[in-house]
Design a protein around this motif. Structure first.
Motif, PDB file in Angstrom:
ATOM      1  N   UNK A  21       0.837  -1.201   0.000  1.00 38.61           N
ATOM      2  CA  UNK A  21       0.000   0.000   0.000  1.00 38.61           C
ATOM      3  C   UNK A  21       0.875   1.256   0.000  1.00 38.61           C
ATOM      4  N   UNK A  22       1.935   1.235   0.791  1.00 42.46           N
ATOM      5  CA  UNK A  22       2.791   2.411   0.881  1.00 42.46           C
ATOM      6  C   UNK A  22       3.628   2.618  -0.374  1.00 42.46           C
ATOM      7  N   UNK A  23       3.781   1.579  -1.185  1.00 45.12           N
ATOM      8  CA  UNK A  23       4.535   1.725  -2.425  1.00 45.12           C
ATOM      9  C   UNK A  23       3.661   2.282  -3.551  1.00 45.12           C
ATOM     10  N   UNK A  24       2.401   2.575  -3.257  1.00 43.65           N
ATOM     11  CA  UNK A  24       1.549   3.223  -4.236  1.00 43.65           C
ATOM     12  C   UNK A  24       0.359   2.411  -4.699  1.00 43.65           C
ATOM     13  N   UNK A  25       0.275   1.163  -4.297  1.00 44.73           N
ATOM     14  CA  UNK A  25      -0.869   0.360  -4.715  1.00 44.73           C
ATOM     15  C   UNK A  25      -2.075   0.721  -3.853  1.00 44.73           C
ATOM     16  N   UNK A  41      -6.935  -4.728   5.805  1.00 46.46           N
ATOM     17  CA  UNK A  41      -5.704  -4.092   5.337  1.00 46.46           C
ATOM     18  C   UNK A  41      -5.662  -2.629   5.749  1.00 46.46           C
ATOM     19  N   UNK A  42      -6.782  -1.944   5.691  1.00 41.86           N
ATOM     20  CA  UNK A  42      -6.830  -0.543   6.137  1.00 41.86           C
ATOM     21  C   UNK A  42      -6.456  -0.438   7.610  1.00 41.86           C
ATOM     22  N   UNK A  43      -6.948  -1.372   8.411  1.00 42.48           N
ATOM     23  CA  UNK A  43      -6.607  -1.379   9.838  1.00 42.48           C
ATOM     24  C   UNK A  43      -5.118  -1.624  10.048  1.00 42.48           C
ATOM     25  N   UNK A  44      -4.527  -2.499   9.250  1.00 45.14           N
ATOM     26  CA  UNK A  44      -3.093  -2.766   9.366  1.00 45.14           C
ATOM     27  C   UNK A  44      -2.280  -1.524   9.006  1.00 45.14           C
ATOM     28  N   UNK A  45      -2.715  -0.810   7.955  1.00 47.09           N
ATOM     29  CA  UNK A  45      -2.000   0.400   7.544  1.00 47.09           C
ATOM     30  C   UNK A  45      -2.085   1.453   8.652  1.00 47.09           C
ATOM     31  N   UNK A  46      -3.274   1.630   9.222  1.00 45.55           N
ATOM     32  CA  UNK A  46      -3.443   2.584  10.322  1.00 45.55           C
ATOM     33  C   UNK A  46      -2.593   2.174  11.521  1.00 45.55           C
ATOM     34  N   UNK A  47      -2.591   0.899  11.831  1.00 47.27           N
ATOM     35  CA  UNK A  47      -1.789   0.401  12.946  1.00 47.27           C
ATOM     36  C   UNK A  47      -0.306   0.596  12.715  1.00 47.27           C
ATOM     37  N   UNK A  48       0.124   0.384  11.491  1.00 52.25           N
ATOM     38  CA  UNK A  48       1.540   0.565  11.161  1.00 52.25           C
ATOM     39  C   UNK A  48       1.940   2.030  11.313  1.00 52.25           C
ATOM     40  N   UNK A  49       1.096   2.929  10.834  1.00 48.62           N
ATOM     41  CA  UNK A  49       1.399   4.363  10.930  1.00 48.62           C
ATOM     42  C   UNK A  49       1.401   4.841  12.374  1.00 48.62           C
ATOM     43  N   UNK A  53       1.298  -1.955  15.006  1.00 47.99           N
ATOM     44  CA  UNK A  53       1.037  -3.164  14.224  1.00 47.99           C
ATOM     45  C   UNK A  53       1.662  -4.355  14.931  1.00 47.99           C
ATOM     46  N   UNK A  54       0.860  -5.350  15.201  1.00 47.18           N
ATOM     47  CA  UNK A  54       1.322  -6.540  15.920  1.00 47.18           C
ATOM     48  C   UNK A  54       1.045  -7.786  15.098  1.00 47.18           C
ATOM     49  N   UNK A  55       1.891  -8.751  15.246  1.00 43.20           N
ATOM     50  CA  UNK A  55       1.672 -10.053  14.625  1.00 43.20           C
ATOM     51  C   UNK A  55       1.083 -10.983  15.662  1.00 43.20           C
ATOM     52  N   UNK A  56       0.799 -12.177  15.256  1.00 38.03           N
ATOM     53  CA  UNK A  56       0.271 -13.138  16.211  1.00 38.03           C
ATOM     54  C   UNK A  56       1.091 -14.403  16.129  1.00 38.03           C
ATOM     55  N   UNK A  57       1.362 -14.968  17.236  1.00 37.31           N
ATOM     56  CA  UNK A  57       2.074 -16.236  17.292  1.00 37.31           C
ATOM     57  C   UNK A  57       1.080 -17.356  17.130  1.00 37.31           C
ATOM     58  N   UNK A  58       0.675 -17.600  15.912  1.00 38.20           N
ATOM     59  CA  UNK A  58      -0.392 -18.571  15.679  1.00 38.20           C
ATOM     60  C   UNK A  58       0.174 -19.913  15.252  1.00 38.20           C
ATOM     61  N   UNK A  59      -0.683 -20.884  15.254  1.00 38.65           N
ATOM     62  CA  UNK A  59      -0.273 -22.214  14.797  1.00 38.65           C
ATOM     63  C   UNK A  59      -0.425 -22.350  13.282  1.00 38.65           C
ATOM     64  N   UNK A  60      -1.099 -21.399  12.645  1.00 41.83           N
ATOM     65  CA  UNK A  60      -1.284 -21.436  11.195  1.00 41.83           C
ATOM     66  C   UNK A  60      -0.536 -20.266  10.553  1.00 41.83           C
ATOM     67  N   UNK A  61       0.755 -20.221  10.776  1.00 46.33           N
ATOM     68  CA  UNK A  61       1.551 -19.111  10.266  1.00 46.33           C
ATOM     69  C   UNK A  61       1.727 -19.216   8.750  1.00 46.33           C
ATOM     70  N   UNK A  62       1.900 -18.074   8.142  1.00 47.26           N
ATOM     71  CA  UNK A  62       2.124 -18.000   6.712  1.00 47.26           C
ATOM     72  C   UNK A  62       3.624 -18.190   6.469  1.00 47.26           C
ATOM     73  N   UNK A  63       3.967 -19.106   5.580  1.00 48.33           N
ATOM     74  CA  UNK A  63       5.379 -19.370   5.316  1.00 48.33           C
ATOM     75  C   UNK A  63       5.964 -18.300   4.408  1.00 48.33           C
ATOM     76  N   UNK A  64       7.276 -18.282   4.339  1.00 44.91           N
ATOM     77  CA  UNK A  64       7.968 -17.308   3.489  1.00 44.91           C
ATOM     78  C   UNK A  64       7.592 -17.519   2.022  1.00 44.91           C
ATOM     79  N   UNK A  65       7.422 -18.761   1.613  1.00 45.09           N
ATOM     80  CA  UNK A  65       7.047 -19.051   0.234  1.00 45.09           C
ATOM     81  C   UNK A  65       5.649 -18.521  -0.073  1.00 45.09           C
TER      82      UNK A  65
END
Length: 98
Positions: A21-25, A41-49, A53-65
């Motif tokens: 989003x910050x790169x212009x998309x 996504x809007x909430x994440x952008x607001x949280x980041x600014x 912005x926090x992550x979660x230590x979940x059991x269903x994490x998104x892999x790097x791939x």
């Protein structure tokens, strides 16, 4: 009533989405390409600014791939949109020259 499990995202995934989003998309396009809800996504952008912005230590994490695949899909969607716009502009200006 069936309880639907809530999707949980890692901090890295959220940061990558915010970076798009910050790169212009646009938020709507980035959310669509990542397969998430626009408001999320809007909430994440607001949280980041706000620096909250926090992550979660979940059991269903998104892999790097998976993150890389989503990033590449977002980039492909952006490039495809740019190509379509250029094609329409070319057709418009070619029609005016006849």
């Amino acid at each position: 009533m069936v309880k639907i499990p809530r999707k949980v995202y890692t901090l890295e995934f959220k940061q990558e989405a915010v970076r798009l989003v910050e790169s212009g998309q646009r938020v709507s396009g980035a959310a669509r390409s990542l397969g998430i809800v626009e408001q999320t996504l809007s909430n994440w952008v607001k949280g980041h600014r706000a620096g909250k912005l926090r992550g979660s230590g979940s059991r269903t994490e998104v892999t790097a791939e998976q993150m890389e695949i989503r990033r590449l899909r977002a980039e492909l969607a952006r490039v495809t949109m740019e190509r379509d716009i250029l094609g329409k502009a070319t057709a418009f200006f070619a029609k005016g020259q006849k």
